[in-house]
Design a protein around this motif. Structure first.
Motif, short mmCIF file in Angstrom:
data_model
loop_
_atom_site.label_atom_id
_atom_site.label_comp_id
_atom_site.label_asym_id
_atom_site.label_seq_id
_atom_site.Cartn_x
_atom_site.Cartn_y
_atom_site.Cartn_z
N ALA A 174 49.37 30.34 34.26
CA ALA A 174 48.10 30.88 33.60
C ALA A 174 47.61 31.80 34.54
O ALA A 174 47.64 31.60 35.67
CB ALA A 174 47.13 29.75 33.42
N TRP A 175 47.10 33.18 34.01
CA TRP A 175 46.46 34.24 34.66
C TRP A 175 44.95 33.94 34.60
O TRP A 175 44.55 34.16 33.35
CB TRP A 175 47.02 35.59 34.55
N ILE A 176 44.10 33.97 35.69
CA ILE A 176 42.63 33.47 35.34
C ILE A 176 41.91 34.49 35.96
O ILE A 176 42.12 34.85 37.28
CB ILE A 176 42.41 31.99 35.91
N ALA A 177 40.91 35.11 35.21
CA ALA A 177 39.75 35.91 35.96
C ALA A 177 38.68 34.98 36.28
O ALA A 177 38.18 34.32 35.20
CB ALA A 177 39.46 37.11 34.86
N GLU A 178 38.18 35.10 37.63
CA GLU A 178 37.38 34.03 38.05
C GLU A 178 35.93 35.00 38.33
O GLU A 178 35.98 35.90 38.82
CB GLU A 178 37.77 33.23 39.09
N ASN A 179 35.00 34.22 38.54
CA ASN A 179 33.67 34.59 39.09
C ASN A 179 33.72 34.74 40.38
O ASN A 179 32.64 35.29 41.02
CB ASN A 179 32.43 33.82 38.53
N GLN A 213 49.37 32.54 43.22
CA GLN A 213 49.21 33.85 43.91
C GLN A 213 47.58 34.13 43.60
O GLN A 213 47.27 33.84 42.36
CB GLN A 213 49.99 34.95 43.38
N LEU A 214 46.93 34.76 44.49
CA LEU A 214 45.77 35.26 44.24
C LEU A 214 45.63 36.72 44.37
O LEU A 214 46.21 37.31 45.21
CB LEU A 214 44.70 34.77 45.39
N TYR A 215 44.95 37.36 43.43
CA TYR A 215 44.74 38.88 43.42
C TYR A 215 43.48 39.40 43.68
O TYR A 215 42.44 38.95 43.17
CB TYR A 215 45.16 39.25 41.94
N LYS A 216 43.39 39.98 44.84
CA LYS A 216 41.87 40.38 45.56
C LYS A 216 41.51 41.92 45.39
O LYS A 216 42.62 42.58 45.38
CB LYS A 216 41.87 39.76 46.95
N GLY A 217 40.50 42.30 45.74
CA GLY A 217 40.20 43.57 45.61
C GLY A 217 38.73 44.00 45.20
O GLY A 217 38.10 44.86 45.38
N HIS A 218 38.23 43.15 44.09
CA HIS A 218 36.91 43.29 43.32
C HIS A 218 36.00 42.69 44.27
O HIS A 218 36.28 41.81 45.20
CB HIS A 218 37.16 42.71 42.09
N THR A 219 34.80 43.30 44.27
CA THR A 219 33.38 42.67 44.93
C THR A 219 32.60 41.97 44.01
O THR A 219 31.65 41.54 44.35
CB THR A 219 32.86 43.85 45.56
N GLY A 220 33.14 41.91 42.76
CA GLY A 220 31.94 41.13 41.86
C GLY A 220 32.86 40.27 41.00
O GLY A 220 34.37 40.31 41.12
N PRO A 221 32.28 39.04 40.11
CA PRO A 221 33.27 38.48 39.25
C PRO A 221 34.10 39.16 38.12
O PRO A 221 33.72 40.36 37.87
CB PRO A 221 32.02 37.83 38.40
N VAL A 222 35.40 38.74 38.27
CA VAL A 222 36.25 39.37 37.44
C VAL A 222 36.16 38.92 35.88
O VAL A 222 36.16 37.45 35.90
CB VAL A 222 37.75 38.97 37.84
N THR A 223 36.01 39.81 35.02
CA THR A 223 35.55 39.28 33.67
C THR A 223 36.68 39.51 32.70
O THR A 223 36.59 38.78 31.62
CB THR A 223 34.47 40.12 33.32
N THR A 224 37.70 40.30 33.13
CA THR A 224 38.71 40.39 32.01
C THR A 224 40.02 40.75 32.51
O THR A 224 40.17 41.45 33.94
CB THR A 224 38.40 41.50 31.07
N LEU A 225 41.20 40.69 32.17
CA LEU A 225 42.36 40.96 32.51
C LEU A 225 43.39 41.17 31.33
O LEU A 225 43.06 40.62 30.17
CB LEU A 225 43.05 40.04 33.32
N ALA A 226 44.45 41.84 31.81
CA ALA A 226 45.63 42.44 30.79
C ALA A 226 46.84 42.91 31.51
O ALA A 226 46.87 42.97 32.71
CB ALA A 226 44.99 43.56 29.96
N PHE A 227 47.81 42.90 30.86
CA PHE A 227 48.98 43.18 31.46
C PHE A 227 49.48 44.50 30.65
O PHE A 227 49.61 44.60 29.61
CB PHE A 227 50.19 42.02 31.34
N THR A 228 50.42 45.28 31.46
CA THR A 228 51.28 46.37 31.08
C THR A 228 52.37 45.89 30.34
O THR A 228 52.87 44.63 30.72
CB THR A 228 51.57 47.49 32.05
#
Length: 400
Positions: free
Chosen positions: A55-60, A76-91
């Motif tokens: 599962a790929w999860i967008a977290e607050n 794996q953790l994907y970092k880079g944002h400075t605020g809650p991650v609200t949505t995600l998609a894949f190419t």
């Protein structure tokens, strides 16, 4: 910007209500703590995609997380944002090698190898990828829909804007698009006023291609915010904060014919999973309203039948997804069984065998708990939000 309510007067009745809700949540969290083999997250899941055993999860917590659904371990953790991650998609059309994860956040940026800054002037609400057109569509609280070129996503540079739509008068919460031809597509956009707009997208060829949207129809079958919108087999499914789920037959040419009655809920509906839109093709829909998951038989469109209610979480359900669980038994035979994954503002992911959910059971008499509340104090550690951030999260999830 969220209003500062710290100086507002709070009535004694409201204080009693908040205290009662908090106690009820604590009691329920203890009572259902083992249901659905919960996986405890560091934060709250605001969006999720499931493929294979992951599962790929967008977290607050300002990260996206890849999680093993069997073990519950973070891969794996994907970092880079400075605020809650609200949505995600894949190419791409799948989740294999070469596909790229795209995330949208409160910080108004999209992460795709490198940051596309100021993609919107307010929170990013939704992302949708049209792989056949190398097109990313995004929407936000700034009421705009924007188009982005995905022709060269591997290049470490911001995405190129290739068009936009500025027609909604409220934040655009949901998107759905599909290809019509090599140079055209159709798009549905839904906002927090309950309005759905249907667009024809056309590609303008040239040295610098762009996309243009032409409004075809406006639908106003909800009274307020649309939380989720899905499309398939010529039917548009929507879940709303007005407490209803509605399905519209978009293939019907009879404009006079009334749509089937809405599926009514006592509280706002945040998430839906029509099994008819999955590989299973079954005439059932699962809904998440408050902390209760419901299953309806919709084989007769005009007469949906509630067949099961389940206490699945102690806070609002944010997503319901299908998981095709692959297991190998002691007989060395590999089996694929449909399971359901649910996420919630209680900070857990839970797993449910679909065959058990489809079995009729007594309908719950206990009312849903569906108002903002604090995390039980028994859950220590992990990401902690400030009071202002908690208030902003509640506003994000419930704004209209």
């Amino acid at each position: 910007m969220a209003s500062d309510t710290s100086t507002f007067l709070v009535s004694e009745a409201q204080l009693i209500l908040d205290e009662g809700t908090f106690k009820a949540r604590r009691q329920k969290s203890e009572r259902i703590k083992t249901l659905g083999s919960p996986i405890q997250l560091m934060g709250k899941a605001l969006a999720i995609q499931v493929h294979g055993s992951y599962a790929w999860i967008a977290e607050n917590t300002a990260v996206a997380r890849k999680l093993d659904l069997e073990s519950g371990k973070t891969i794996q953790l994907y970092k880079g944002h400075t605020g809650p991650v609200t949505t995600l998609a894949f190419t791409g059309t799948g989740f294999g090698h070469g596909n790229i994860l795209i995330t949208g956040s409160w910080d108004r940026t999209k992460e795709l190898l490198s940051t596309t800054k100021d993609a919107h002037s307010d929170f990013i609400k939704s992302l949708f990828v049209l792989s056949s057109h190398n097109l990313l569509i995004s929407s936000g609280s700034d009421k705009n829909v924007r188009f982005w070129d995905l022709s060269t996503p591997q290049q470490r540079e911001p995405l190129r804007s290739v068009g936009s739509i500025s027609s909604h008068t409220r934040p655009v919460e949901c998107l759905y698009a599909s290809t019509r031809s090599d140079t055209s597509a159709v798009l549905y956009t839904a906002d927090t006023m309950g309005i759905v707009k249907f667009w024809l997208l056309t590609k303008n060829e040239g040295s610098s291609p762009s996309w243009r949207g032409t409004l075809q129809e406006e639908l106003a079958h909800h009274r307020t915010r649309i939380n989720e919108m899905l499309y398939g087999s010529d039917h548009l499914w929507t879940a709303s904060a007005d407490g209803t789920v509605q399905v519209l037959n978009r293939a019907s040419t009879n404009s006079v014919k009334k749509p089937p009655p809405p599926i009514e809920h006592p509280v706002p509906v945040r998430s839906i999973l029509p099994l008819a839109l999955t590989e299973l093709g079954e005439p059932y829909i699962l809904t998440g309203a408050g902390d209760i998951m419901r299953v309806y038989d919709v084989s007769t469109a005009g007469e949906p039948e509630l067949i099961r209610e389940m206490d699945t979480h102690w806070h609002d359900i944010t997503a319901i997804r299908l998981w095709k669980r692959v297991t190998t038994g002691s007989d060395r035979v590999t089996r694929i069984e449909p399971w359901i994954i649910s996420t919630s503002l209680d900070g857990t992911i839970r797993k449910w065998r679909l065959s058990e959910l489809l079995s009729p059971s007594p309908i719950l008499k206990e009312p849903e708990i569906s108002v903002p509340a604090l995390t039980p104090s028994s859950q220590k550690g992990g990401f902690e939000m400030t009071e202002d951030e908690e208030r902003e999260l509640a506003e994000l999830m419930n704004s209209d």
